[in-house]
Structures are given as C-alpha cells and as structure tokens.
Design a protein around this motif. Structure first.
Motif, PDB file in Angstrom:
ATOM      1  N   MET A 297       0.827  -1.210   0.000  1.00 44.48           N
ATOM      2  CA  MET A 297       0.000   0.000   0.000  1.00 44.48           C
ATOM      3  C   MET A 297       0.859   1.256   0.000  1.00 44.48           C
ATOM      4  SD  MET A 297      -3.349  -0.417   2.399  1.00 44.48           S
ATOM      5  CE  MET A 297      -4.708  -1.514   1.965  1.00 44.48           C
ATOM      6  N   LEU A 298       1.882   1.282   0.848  1.00 44.99           N
ATOM      7  CA  LEU A 298       2.744   2.461   0.912  1.00 44.99           C
ATOM      8  C   LEU A 298       3.515   2.655  -0.393  1.00 44.99           C
ATOM      9  CD1 LEU A 298       4.042   2.095   4.567  1.00 44.99           C
ATOM     10  CD2 LEU A 298       2.612   3.942   3.668  1.00 44.99           C
ATOM     11  N   THR A 299       3.906   1.545  -1.015  1.00 41.77           N
ATOM     12  CA  THR A 299       4.626   1.646  -2.283  1.00 41.77           C
ATOM     13  C   THR A 299       3.714   2.174  -3.380  1.00 41.77           C
ATOM     14  OG1 THR A 299       6.034  -0.200  -1.603  1.00 41.77           O
ATOM     15  CG2 THR A 299       6.062   0.386  -3.934  1.00 41.77           C
ATOM     16  N   TRP A 300       2.467   1.682  -3.433  1.00 47.60           N
ATOM     17  CA  TRP A 300       1.509   2.235  -4.399  1.00 47.60           C
ATOM     18  C   TRP A 300       1.305   3.729  -4.146  1.00 47.60           C
ATOM     19  CZ3 TRP A 300       0.563   0.011  -8.704  1.00 47.60           C
ATOM     20  CH2 TRP A 300       0.372  -1.370  -8.820  1.00 47.60           C
ATOM     21  N   ALA A 301       1.229   4.105  -2.860  1.00 48.18           N
ATOM     22  CA  ALA A 301       1.010   5.516  -2.528  1.00 48.18           C
ATOM     23  C   ALA A 301       2.187   6.368  -3.005  1.00 48.18           C
ATOM     24  CB  ALA A 301       0.808   5.666  -1.023  1.00 48.18           C
ATOM     25  N   ARG A 302       3.406   5.893  -2.773  1.00 50.20           N
ATOM     26  CA  ARG A 302       4.578   6.631  -3.265  1.00 50.20           C
ATOM     27  C   ARG A 302       4.553   6.696  -4.791  1.00 50.20           C
ATOM     28  NH1 ARG A 302       7.828  10.644  -3.816  1.00 50.20           N
ATOM     29  NH2 ARG A 302       9.928  10.123  -4.530  1.00 50.20           N
ATOM     30  N   CYS A 303       4.136   5.610  -5.420  1.00 54.22           N
ATOM     31  CA  CYS A 303       4.047   5.575  -6.881  1.00 54.22           C
ATOM     32  C   CYS A 303       3.071   6.639  -7.376  1.00 54.22           C
ATOM     33  CB  CYS A 303       3.618   4.182  -7.326  1.00 54.22           C
ATOM     34  SG  CYS A 303       3.721   3.896  -9.096  1.00 54.22           S
ATOM     35  N   SER A 304       1.966   6.844  -6.658  1.00 56.37           N
ATOM     36  CA  SER A 304       0.978   7.835  -7.096  1.00 56.37           C
ATOM     37  C   SER A 304       1.536   9.250  -7.001  1.00 56.37           C
ATOM     38  CB  SER A 304      -0.298   7.712  -6.256  1.00 56.37           C
ATOM     39  OG  SER A 304      -0.107   8.196  -4.943  1.00 56.37           O
ATOM     40  N   GLU A 305       2.507   9.493  -6.100  1.00 57.61           N
ATOM     41  CA  GLU A 305       3.151  10.806  -6.047  1.00 57.61           C
ATOM     42  C   GLU A 305       4.028  11.038  -7.269  1.00 57.61           C
ATOM     43  OE1 GLU A 305       3.605  11.549  -1.233  1.00 57.61           O
ATOM     44  OE2 GLU A 305       5.320  10.809  -2.383  1.00 57.61           O
ATOM     45  N   LEU A 306       4.645   9.952  -7.759  1.00 58.52           N
ATOM     46  CA  LEU A 306       5.565  10.079  -8.894  1.00 58.52           C
ATOM     47  C   LEU A 306       4.849  10.055 -10.233  1.00 58.52           C
ATOM     48  CD1 LEU A 306       8.315   7.639  -7.602  1.00 58.52           C
ATOM     49  CD2 LEU A 306       8.503  10.119  -7.753  1.00 58.52           C
ATOM     50  N   ALA A 307       3.666   9.461 -10.262  1.00 64.92           N
ATOM     51  CA  ALA A 307       2.909   9.344 -11.517  1.00 64.92           C
ATOM     52  C   ALA A 307       1.529   9.940 -11.313  1.00 64.92           C
ATOM     53  CB  ALA A 307       2.814   7.879 -11.937  1.00 64.92           C
ATOM     54  N   PRO A 308       1.410  11.276 -11.272  1.00 63.83           N
ATOM     55  CA  PRO A 308       0.124  11.905 -10.970  1.00 63.83           C
ATOM     56  C   PRO A 308      -0.876  11.859 -12.123  1.00 63.83           C
ATOM     57  CG  PRO A 308       1.772  13.569 -11.454  1.00 63.83           C
ATOM     58  CD  PRO A 308       2.488  12.255 -11.466  1.00 63.83           C
ATOM     59  N   ASP A 309      -0.422  11.559 -13.326  1.00 65.15           N
ATOM     60  CA  ASP A 309      -1.340  11.592 -14.471  1.00 65.15           C
ATOM     61  C   ASP A 309      -2.423  10.518 -14.397  1.00 65.15           C
ATOM     62  OD1 ASP A 309      -0.141  13.803 -15.508  1.00 65.15           O
ATOM     63  OD2 ASP A 309       1.195  12.704 -16.842  1.00 65.15           O
ATOM     64  N   PRO A 310      -2.089   9.222 -14.142  1.00 63.72           N
ATOM     65  CA  PRO A 310      -3.186   8.266 -13.982  1.00 63.72           C
ATOM     66  C   PRO A 310      -3.946   8.575 -12.694  1.00 63.72           C
ATOM     67  CG  PRO A 310      -1.051   7.148 -14.190  1.00 63.72           C
ATOM     68  CD  PRO A 310      -0.782   8.595 -13.977  1.00 63.72           C
ATOM     69  N   SER A 311      -5.243   8.387 -12.716  1.00 57.96           N
ATOM     70  CA  SER A 311      -6.020   8.546 -11.494  1.00 57.96           C
ATOM     71  C   SER A 311      -5.616   7.445 -10.515  1.00 57.96           C
ATOM     72  CB  SER A 311      -7.511   8.449 -11.796  1.00 57.96           C
ATOM     73  OG  SER A 311      -7.839   7.111 -12.172  1.00 57.96           O
ATOM     74  N   PRO A 312      -5.840   7.636  -9.204  1.00 60.59           N
ATOM     75  CA  PRO A 312      -5.511   6.579  -8.254  1.00 60.59           C
ATOM     76  C   PRO A 312      -6.162   5.243  -8.600  1.00 60.59           C
ATOM     77  CG  PRO A 312      -5.884   8.620  -7.076  1.00 60.59           C
ATOM     78  CD  PRO A 312      -6.234   8.887  -8.515  1.00 60.59           C
ATOM     79  N   ALA A 313      -7.405   5.275  -9.112  1.00 56.89           N
ATOM     80  CA  ALA A 313      -8.072   4.022  -9.461  1.00 56.89           C
ATOM     81  C   ALA A 313      -7.399   3.348 -10.651  1.00 56.89           C
ATOM     82  CB  ALA A 313      -9.547   4.273  -9.765  1.00 56.89           C
ATOM     83  N   ASP A 314      -7.010   4.144 -11.642  1.00 57.44           N
ATOM     84  CA  ASP A 314      -6.310   3.565 -12.793  1.00 57.44           C
ATOM     85  C   ASP A 314      -4.949   3.019 -12.385  1.00 57.44           C
ATOM     86  OD1 ASP A 314      -8.363   4.107 -14.532  1.00 57.44           O
ATOM     87  OD2 ASP A 314      -7.519   6.014 -15.220  1.00 57.44           O
ATOM     88  N   LEU A 315      -4.261   3.730 -11.522  1.00 59.73           N
ATOM     89  CA  LEU A 315      -2.932   3.305 -11.097  1.00 59.73           C
ATOM     90  C   LEU A 315      -2.978   2.015 -10.299  1.00 59.73           C
ATOM     91  CD1 LEU A 315       0.110   4.107 -10.926  1.00 59.73           C
ATOM     92  CD2 LEU A 315      -0.437   5.209  -8.749  1.00 59.73           C
ATOM     93  N   THR A 316      -4.000   1.853  -9.461  1.00 59.70           N
ATOM     94  CA  THR A 316      -4.059   0.705  -8.544  1.00 59.70           C
ATOM     95  C   THR A 316      -4.998  -0.389  -9.032  1.00 59.70           C
ATOM     96  OG1 THR A 316      -5.817   1.761  -7.235  1.00 59.70           O
ATOM     97  CG2 THR A 316      -3.538   2.191  -6.581  1.00 59.70           C
ATOM     98  N   ARG A 317      -5.274  -0.413 -10.316  1.00 58.02           N
ATOM     99  CA  ARG A 317      -6.220  -1.410 -10.841  1.00 58.02           C
ATOM    100  C   ARG A 317      -5.749  -2.832 -10.570  1.00 58.02           C
ATOM    101  NH1 ARG A 317     -10.383  -0.307 -13.904  1.00 58.02           N
ATOM    102  NH2 ARG A 317      -9.566   1.762 -14.411  1.00 58.02           N
ATOM    103  N   ASP A 318      -4.442  -3.058 -10.555  1.00 56.86           N
ATOM    104  CA  ASP A 318      -3.902  -4.390 -10.293  1.00 56.86           C
ATOM    105  C   ASP A 318      -3.518  -4.592  -8.834  1.00 56.86           C
ATOM    106  OD1 ASP A 318      -4.125  -5.157 -12.977  1.00 56.86           O
ATOM    107  OD2 ASP A 318      -2.177  -4.281 -13.474  1.00 56.86           O
ATOM    108  N   ALA A 319      -3.812  -3.608  -7.993  1.00 52.03           N
ATOM    109  CA  ALA A 319      -3.482  -3.721  -6.576  1.00 52.03           C
ATOM    110  C   ALA A 319      -4.494  -4.631  -5.881  1.00 52.03           C
ATOM    111  CB  ALA A 319      -3.455  -2.336  -5.929  1.00 52.03           C
ATOM    112  N   SER A 320      -4.347  -4.758  -4.574  1.00 50.14           N
ATOM    113  CA  SER A 320      -5.282  -5.579  -3.811  1.00 50.14           C
ATOM    114  C   SER A 320      -6.688  -4.980  -3.894  1.00 50.14           C
ATOM    115  CB  SER A 320      -4.849  -5.645  -2.354  1.00 50.14           C
ATOM    116  OG  SER A 320      -4.968  -4.372  -1.740  1.00 50.14           O
ATOM    117  N   PRO A 321      -7.734  -5.808  -3.808  1.00 48.75           N
ATOM    118  CA  PRO A 321      -9.106  -5.272  -3.833  1.00 48.75           C
ATOM    119  C   PRO A 321      -9.327  -4.211  -2.760  1.00 48.75           C
ATOM    120  CG  PRO A 321      -9.136  -7.661  -4.097  1.00 48.75           C
ATOM    121  CD  PRO A 321      -7.725  -7.290  -3.773  1.00 48.75           C
ATOM    122  N   ARG A 322      -8.699  -4.393  -1.618  1.00 48.75           N
ATOM    123  CA  ARG A 322      -8.869  -3.427  -0.521  1.00 48.75           C
ATOM    124  C   ARG A 322      -8.350  -2.044  -0.924  1.00 48.75           C
ATOM    125  NH1 ARG A 322      -6.407  -4.730   5.431  1.00 48.75           N
ATOM    126  NH2 ARG A 322      -6.609  -2.674   6.408  1.00 48.75           N
TER     127      ARG A 322
END
Length: 410
Positions: A297-322
């Motif tokens: 989760m923290l790694t995805w969150a850091r990734c969202s800081e570096l890649a602001p163009d995709p929305s959080p939902a688009d960025l985490t589509r392959d993340a855990s369902p939670r």
C-alpha cells in the motif's frame, strides 16, 4: 469447528469467491485449483517449477499456508464451481524432466486434499468430445503439442507438431504452432542473450511470442514462456535503470514469470528505485503477492506521487481489492481532492500504516500533505495537543483536515 472460527483462520488467505471462479473460466476456459494457487501466490511459481522437475516430493509441500486453511478455500471454490454447473475433471500432472514425462507427480499424501488439488472445472461444452466418425486424432495431437511446449520439451513438441501436420494439414493454427516450436528450440540452442540484443528480444517476446502463446496455449502459456522471461532477465541489468527504456530492466522480465522475490531484489538493487514509478509499480505488485500488504500500500502511494497523471483508481487497478476500493472511494468523494492527496487520504483510512513508515521493506510517500497527515495522526496517537498539527494540514489542504475531523466524529 464452527464456520465463524474457520473463516477467522482463513481470513489471511486470498479470497476464492464466485467472481474469482467466473473470471478464471472466462480467461482460460476453466477453473483450475492449481491455477488459483499460482495466481494467489500461495504457490510461488519457482517452487511450482521445482515440483514439476521432481525437486519437491509433493505439491502440498510447496504451498505457503497451513493445509487446513487452503483446503477450506478450495472447498469454497468447489461449491462455486458446482453452482455454475461446471463439469469436473480430475487432473494428473507429469514430470518435466527429460525421460520422466510419463511419471505422475504427487499432490498430497492425504486422499481428501489430493482430490481437492486435482480439481479442474470446465463448461460442459468445453470438455473434449470424442466423435468416433469425425475425430482423426487431431485433438489428441494438439493436446500433446500443448503439453510438450508447456513442459519445455522442444524435441517432443516438434514431434507432436509434425504429427498434427500429417493428421490435419489444413489446421488453422499450424503456422502459429510452428513459430512456438521454433522459439522453443531457439531457447535451448541459444543459452545467453548478448546485451546489445536485449531490446530486440524483449520486443519479440512482448509483441509476438507472448500474445501467440496466450492465444494458443491459454493457461499453459505461463509454463511455456517462463524460461524465456528468465533467460532475458539474466541478460538485463539489475542495479541500473533507464527511465527512457523502462522495460530493459530485469524486474520487467521477472514480473512476467512471475518470480516475485526476484522482482523485489532486482528493484531494490537500483539505488534510486524510490524515484521511478515504473519500478515502484512492479515492487508494489511483488510485495502484495508476498504478503506484504501494508508495504505494498505504501509503495503504491509513493508511486501515485511520482505518476500523478493516472487517477488513483487507474494506477491501482492491479493492486489488492482493498486498496482499489479505497481508490474508487477517493474519486467519489463529495468534496473532491487532488490526485496528489491520495497518499494522505489513504493514510487516514488506514492509520495502521503509520507503524510501517520507518521500516525498510518499501519506499514511503514523501509529499507534504502525506507528511502533515502522518504528523497529525501520530500526534493524536500520543494523546498530545493537535492544534499545531491541524494548522499545518489546514494551510496545505483544508479539505483533508475536514476529512480528518469528519472521520473523528463518526
């Protein structure tokens, strides 16, 4: 044991619900217990390969969970398969080693668990049907070809391909199967990839061989492709990363095996990996599959800081369902926030992540709003005065402070 106690014991395992079974049937034509174990990473792919090569005595020994827990999950999967009116066919798995191809591998010493692990459920229309008048052995030859390609047996695949050509010279897939057989031979004959050829090899795998294998071999494509990805990973750099050519790093190939432990090691070998979104997205997936949910989760969150163009939902589509549910909820807020605020808002929803901020398992967000939210939550946890911490968050992003206050009043 009550169902409530059983659910408590298995709660740490990946879910095996009706949607999971339906998705696997849609993607591969069947629900397979072995496929689910691999997808969920309860059975790491490198351990599965060792079992197929005779190095692990039975499949059960390679599953990373107590037998009574995963058996309960598999019973749930069986119930879902029956509810979909799928037809059951028990599977036998064979040794991949040369000269051992007729040796059936052990699944479990326990008869009940052995029956569970052998399960495969398909739509009745997808099961092989023998027509005594029309069947001329083409289906059997094609299945033998699939099996040989998945077992990394290039010589056996060539023989099965020649047999299929003789029996069904007008078969629509002959040209594609020829490519797969030739590539299997190529893997055995050319042991190493020169560094200057890595880009061409990666392009060929991504654009030609992998799509072809998935189209023709379906669930067996992973076994066919894994040696190719591992061979390429061995030729790609690990401690160097070029943002202009993000695929030319070992983690890209290891991700596709998948070898999650190797992905983690390769990404972390890059000194500044926390500054590259492409690397962090791979690391997050690997941590997620190796049961590091908080670190993921923290790694995805850091990734969202570096890649602001995709929305959080688009960025985490392959993340855990939670995490994906959090991302969807973030985008549906009554008072919208900026995508850069997602890490801070996520921390508010998952305050337990505070305990992982100082651990070296993963990169963490460094944005101002995230740090301000972390300070506020830590202040509250200490029972200290929150006025200064609230003021800092108010100055940075008033809607985040209101979200904090609203959550505290619930």
């Amino acid at each position: 044991m009550t169902s409530r106690n059983t659910e408590f014991q298995t709660s740490g395992l990946p879910r095996l619900d009706l949607a999971t079974v339906e998705r696997q049937v849609q993607q591969t034509g069947a629900y397979s217990v072995l496929e689910w174990l691999l997808e969920s990473a309860l059975l790491p792919y490198p351990a599965y390969e060792r079992w197929r090569q005779g190095a692990i005595p039975c499949l059960e020994a390679a599953i990373e969970a107590p037998a009574e827990h995963w058996a309960q999950r598999l019973q749930q999967g069986e119930a879902h398969a029956r509810s979909l009116h799928l037809a059951h066919e028990a599977q036998t798995y064979f040794d991949w080693r040369p000269g051992h191809s007729e040796h059936a591998l052990a699944l479990s010493p326990d008869p009940a668990r052995r029956a569970l692990l052998a399960q495969r459920w398909a739509r009745p229309a997808d099961l092989p049907q023998l027509d005594l008048f029309l069947d001329n052995g083409a289906s059997a030859a094609e299945n033998d070809l699939h099996r040989a390609l998945a077992a990394r047996n290039a010589a056996g695949a060539a023989q099965s391909y020649e047999r299929l050509c003789r029996i069904a010279p007008n078969h629509c897939g002959l040209g594609e199967y020829e490519v797969l057989v030739l590539y299997a031979r190529h893997l055995q004959q050319v042991a190493a990839i020169p560094p200057e050829a890595c880009a061409e090899e990666m392009e060929g795998l991504l654009e030609e061989i992998a799509p072809l294998a998935h189209a023709r071999l379906r669930a067996r494509a992973r076994d066919y492709l894994a040696p190719a990805w591992r061979r390429l990973a061995g030729a790609l750099p690990r401690d160097r990363f070029d943002p202009g050519r993000p695929d030319l790093h070992a983690s890209c190939a290891e991700l596709r095996i998948p070898d999650w432990d190797a992905v983690i090691a390769s990404v972390q070998a890059v000194p500044d990996h926390a500054e590259h979104a492409a690397l962090l997205s791979r690391l997050a997936l690997a941590l997620q599959h190796r049961k590091g949910h908080e670190a993921a989760m923290l790694t995805w969150a850091r990734c969202s800081e570096l890649a602001p163009d995709p929305s959080p939902a688009d960025l985490t589509r392959d993340a855990s369902p939670r995490l994906y549910r959090h991302a969807l909820a973030f985008e549906d807020l009554d008072e919208p926030l900026e995508p850069s605020d997602f890490p801070a808002w996520l921390l508010l929803q998952e305050p337990g992540l505070l305990h992982y901020l100082n651990r070296p398992t993963s990169p963490v967000p460094v944005g101002a709003t995230f740090l301000a939210m972390a300070e506020l939550l830590q202040t509250r946890a200490r029972g200290a005065d929150e006025v200064a911490a609230r003021r800092r968050l108010q100055e940075l992003r008033p809607p985040l402070l209101r979200a904090y206050l609203n959550r505290g009043s619930q």
